[in-house]
Write a protein that holds these residues in place. Structure first.
Motif, short mmCIF file in Angstrom:
data_model
loop_
_atom_site.label_atom_id
_atom_site.label_comp_id
_atom_site.label_asym_id
_atom_site.label_seq_id
_atom_site.Cartn_x
_atom_site.Cartn_y
_atom_site.Cartn_z
N LEU A 187 43.53 35.87 48.92
CA LEU A 187 42.72 36.93 47.91
C LEU A 187 42.49 36.16 46.51
N LEU A 188 43.30 35.17 46.05
CA LEU A 188 43.24 34.61 44.74
C LEU A 188 42.30 33.46 44.88
N THR A 189 42.16 33.01 46.21
CA THR A 189 40.99 32.07 46.27
C THR A 189 39.50 32.64 46.37
N MET A 190 39.60 33.89 46.86
CA MET A 190 38.30 34.57 46.68
C MET A 190 37.95 34.96 45.42
N LEU A 191 38.94 35.38 44.68
CA LEU A 191 38.58 35.91 43.40
C LEU A 191 38.00 34.84 42.47
N ASN A 192 38.42 33.63 42.73
CA ASN A 192 37.65 32.70 42.08
C ASN A 192 36.06 32.26 42.48
N ALA A 193 35.93 32.82 43.76
CA ALA A 193 34.43 32.73 44.37
C ALA A 193 33.77 34.03 43.65
N VAL A 194 34.31 34.95 43.51
CA VAL A 194 33.85 36.24 42.79
C VAL A 194 33.30 35.82 41.37
N ALA A 195 34.26 35.20 40.55
CA ALA A 195 34.25 34.77 39.45
C ALA A 195 32.89 33.89 39.10
N MET A 196 32.76 32.83 40.14
CA MET A 196 31.56 31.83 39.93
C MET A 196 30.37 32.25 40.50
N CYS A 197 30.29 33.45 41.30
CA CYS A 197 29.12 34.33 41.90
C CYS A 197 28.63 35.10 40.92
N GLY A 198 29.52 35.68 40.03
CA GLY A 198 28.93 36.47 39.06
C GLY A 198 28.89 37.96 39.50
N ARG A 199 29.45 38.33 40.52
CA ARG A 199 29.33 39.76 41.17
C ARG A 199 30.72 40.29 40.70
N ALA A 200 30.88 41.16 39.75
CA ALA A 200 32.00 41.89 39.29
C ALA A 200 32.37 42.99 40.42
N GLU A 201 31.15 43.72 40.62
CA GLU A 201 31.54 44.66 41.63
C GLU A 201 32.49 44.29 42.75
N TYR A 202 32.60 43.08 43.19
CA TYR A 202 33.62 42.71 44.14
C TYR A 202 35.06 42.89 43.87
N LEU A 203 35.10 43.02 42.54
CA LEU A 203 36.68 43.11 42.19
C LEU A 203 37.03 44.51 42.60
N TYR A 204 36.35 45.41 43.12
CA TYR A 204 36.65 46.54 43.37
C TYR A 204 36.07 47.10 44.55
N ARG A 205 35.75 46.04 45.35
CA ARG A 205 35.01 46.27 46.65
C ARG A 205 35.63 45.45 47.72
N PRO A 206 36.43 45.98 48.99
CA PRO A 206 36.58 47.12 49.09
C PRO A 206 37.70 47.93 48.54
N ILE A 207 38.66 46.85 47.85
CA ILE A 207 39.69 47.34 46.96
C ILE A 207 39.79 47.16 45.87
N ASP A 208 40.67 47.44 44.81
CA ASP A 208 40.87 46.92 43.52
C ASP A 208 41.59 45.86 43.75
N ALA A 209 40.98 44.76 43.80
CA ALA A 209 41.38 43.42 44.02
C ALA A 209 42.66 42.94 43.10
N LEU A 210 42.43 43.11 41.71
CA LEU A 210 43.25 42.95 40.77
C LEU A 210 44.51 43.69 40.57
N ALA A 211 44.50 44.77 41.04
CA ALA A 211 45.53 45.86 41.37
C ALA A 211 46.39 45.34 42.64
N GLU A 212 45.69 44.82 43.56
CA GLU A 212 46.36 44.41 44.69
C GLU A 212 47.20 43.06 44.45
N VAL A 213 46.44 42.02 43.62
CA VAL A 213 47.19 40.91 43.25
C VAL A 213 48.31 41.23 42.58
N THR A 214 48.38 42.09 41.48
CA THR A 214 49.42 42.43 40.82
C THR A 214 50.57 43.01 41.72
N ALA A 215 50.40 43.80 42.55
CA ALA A 215 51.56 44.41 43.35
C ALA A 215 52.00 43.33 44.41
#
Length: 501
Positions: A273-301
């Motif tokens: 998931l963390l590896t994918m978050l860097n891809a989200v950052a580089m692609c510039g698509r913030a909506e994927y932080l919440y699609r299909p789940i809240d990814a940042l909340a999941e990382v924290t948990a």
């Protein structure tokens, strides 16, 4: 703890990181996959160059039949002669053909493609890319064709059967990036063949979410760097959404990766998931932080469920991804407290207990401290314990076979923080030999026991050689021209030309 170290450091904090480091930050992808070698360049150092040559001489004598190590020695020597300001001879087209021949001699198609990517990447960083497309040679085309020879589950290890097309995706990522570094990105998408889409289609043929997320996140990041994100999102399929959704089904699918030492399930879930978050950052698509789940909340948990002695590995992934997303401040409001928790691991674990996760924990902590400008938190005793830990890795046959894993990480980080003497200098722990000499001398004859793990040590040595290309060596045009959509701190720069198609 004793007094802190006082090294000459390549960066003062996260805002100093190069675009290459922000894309390819962690030792896993550099040491294991050979992607992004030579980061944190420094001026030429004859003593380090001598250590590297001596080490390769010792290593090739120990594993004389290892074609990958033979290639690595040839490349390192070529690099060292190229960057040495006093060298009387520098490599040209004839030496390039020798290196190409060494790549072709590597029997395993996956490692052959990796070597090809490392060669192209090195030549791009040395501004010698034109040698690879001179005369009758078109090595980038040859390297792309190597990808077609990689078959599913071709690496024999404890996870054979779980990889699927993992190796081909990883090799494609490396080769695509190297071709882009040479300025030849248009070769990846031609009227006759779209290699970007072909690689994306391979993701669904990786049967384990863990491996799919790791390979997928890196591939998507490189595709963004190459400015081909339309193939990720704008065609018949949304590959980022597919991979992220696949990760949410990890519990349902099972098929967890096997490790020799205990790794918790939350660790296996947060890593991809963390590896994918860097891809989200580089692609510039913030909506994927919440699609299909809240990814940042999941990382924290998930991170909250992971013991610190193995959590430190993941913190580097988290810090870099959150920094690139522009979310580090709100997700980690007290970076000092995070680093305090990380360095506490020095007193909690024995780096010689096992090759992983104990054996490679210290390098992760030290590199995060370096990257965030907090090296004053790292005591000299930690460096000594880390450098002196190799003889303890004999408790199981797996530790012996995989000792190159932590050794490569240790050699890499000691170079980055300006303390190579801990790796290459004489130490009482090794009866006057160096840690590196002891490691090489204690390899099995021919490297039979260690097998392809020796490639990690090869990568560490090549990376050390490439770092000597000059403290002010610019990034390649591919990296210079990239802007991180959510957190771009780099001023406008004149982009140096690369090869043209």
């Amino acid at each position: 703890m004793t007094s802190p170290t006082h090294q000459q450091l390549p960066v003062a904090g996260l805002d100093d990181l190069s675009n290459e480091t922000r894309t390819i930050a962690t030792p896993w992808i550099r040491m294991l996959r050979g992607i992004g070698l030579g980061q944190y360049p420094i001026d030429y150092d004859a003593a380090i160059a001598d250590h590297l040559r001596d080490t390769f001489t010792r290593l090739t004598a120990k594993v004389p039949g290892d074609a990958y190590t033979t290639f690595s020695e040839h490349l390192a020597d070529f690099v060292l002669r190229t960057v040495d300001p006093h060298a009387e001879e520098r490599g040209g087209y004839t030496e390039t053909l020798v290196l190409v021949g060494a790549v072709r001699a590597i029997p395993n198609p996956y490692y052959r493609a990796l070597a090809a990517s490392i060669l192209m990447d090195a030549f791009a960083k040395l501004r010698l890319g034109s040698l690879l497309v001179s005369g009758h040679l078109d090595f980038p085309a040859e390297a792309l064709d190597m990808l077609d020879q990689i078959t599913p589950d071709g690496i024999a290890d404890e996870n054979q059967g779980r990889h699927g097309e993992y190796e081909r995706v990883s090799a494609s990522t490396a080769v695509f990036l190297a071709v882009g570094q040479l300025g030849l990105r248009s070769r990846l998408v031609t009227p006759g063949r779209n290699r970007i889409l072909e690689a994306l289609d391979l993701l669904e043929r990786i049967p384990t979410p863990y491996f799919c997320g790791r390979a997928g996140g890196t591939l998507l990041s490189v595709i963004a760097l190459l400015d081909y994100t339309e193939y990720i999102f704008d065609g018949d399929r949304d590959y980022m959404a597919e991979v992220l959704e696949y990760l949410t089904r990890a519990d349902e699918i099972g098929n967890w990766p096997e490790f020799h030492n205990h790794i918790t399930t939350p660790w296996k879930k947060v890593y991809p998931l963390l590896t994918m978050l860097n891809a989200v950052a580089m692609c510039g698509r913030a909506e994927y932080l919440y699609r299909p789940i809240d990814a940042l909340a999941e990382v924290t948990a998930l991170m909250d469920q992971i013991p610190w002695e193995i959590r430190v590995h993941m913190e580097q992934y988290a810090v870099i991804a959150l920094h690139n997303l522009g979310r580090l401040g709100d997700q980690v409001p007290d970076l000092d407290a995070l680093l305090a928790d990380m360095v506490a691991v020095f007193d909690q674990i024995d780096p010689g207990e096992n090759y992983s996760p104990r054996g490679n924990a210290f390098p992760y902590v030290i590199e995060v401290a370096m990257m965030t400008g907090r090296m004053h938190l790292v005591p000299d005793t930690a460096l000594k314990r880390m450098a002196d830990s190799f003889p303890d890795l004999i408790r199981t046959e797996h530790d012996v076979a995989n000792r190159a894993f932590p050794v490569s990480y240790v050699v890499n980080i000691l170079g980055e923080i300006g303390r190579p003497e801990y790796a290459f200098g004489p130490r009482a722990r090794y009866e006057g030999a160096s840690a590196v000499e002891w490691f090489v001398d204690n390899l099995s004859d021919g490297g039979v026991v260690e097998g392809d793990r020796i490639t990690m040590f090869d990568h560490a040595l090549i990376s050390s050689a490439l770092r000597l290309r000059g403290a002010h060596a610019p990034e390649t045009a591919l990296y210079q021209s990239f802007r991180f959509p959510f957190n771009d701190r780099n001023p406008a720069r004149e982009v140096e030309p690369a090869l043209a198609d």
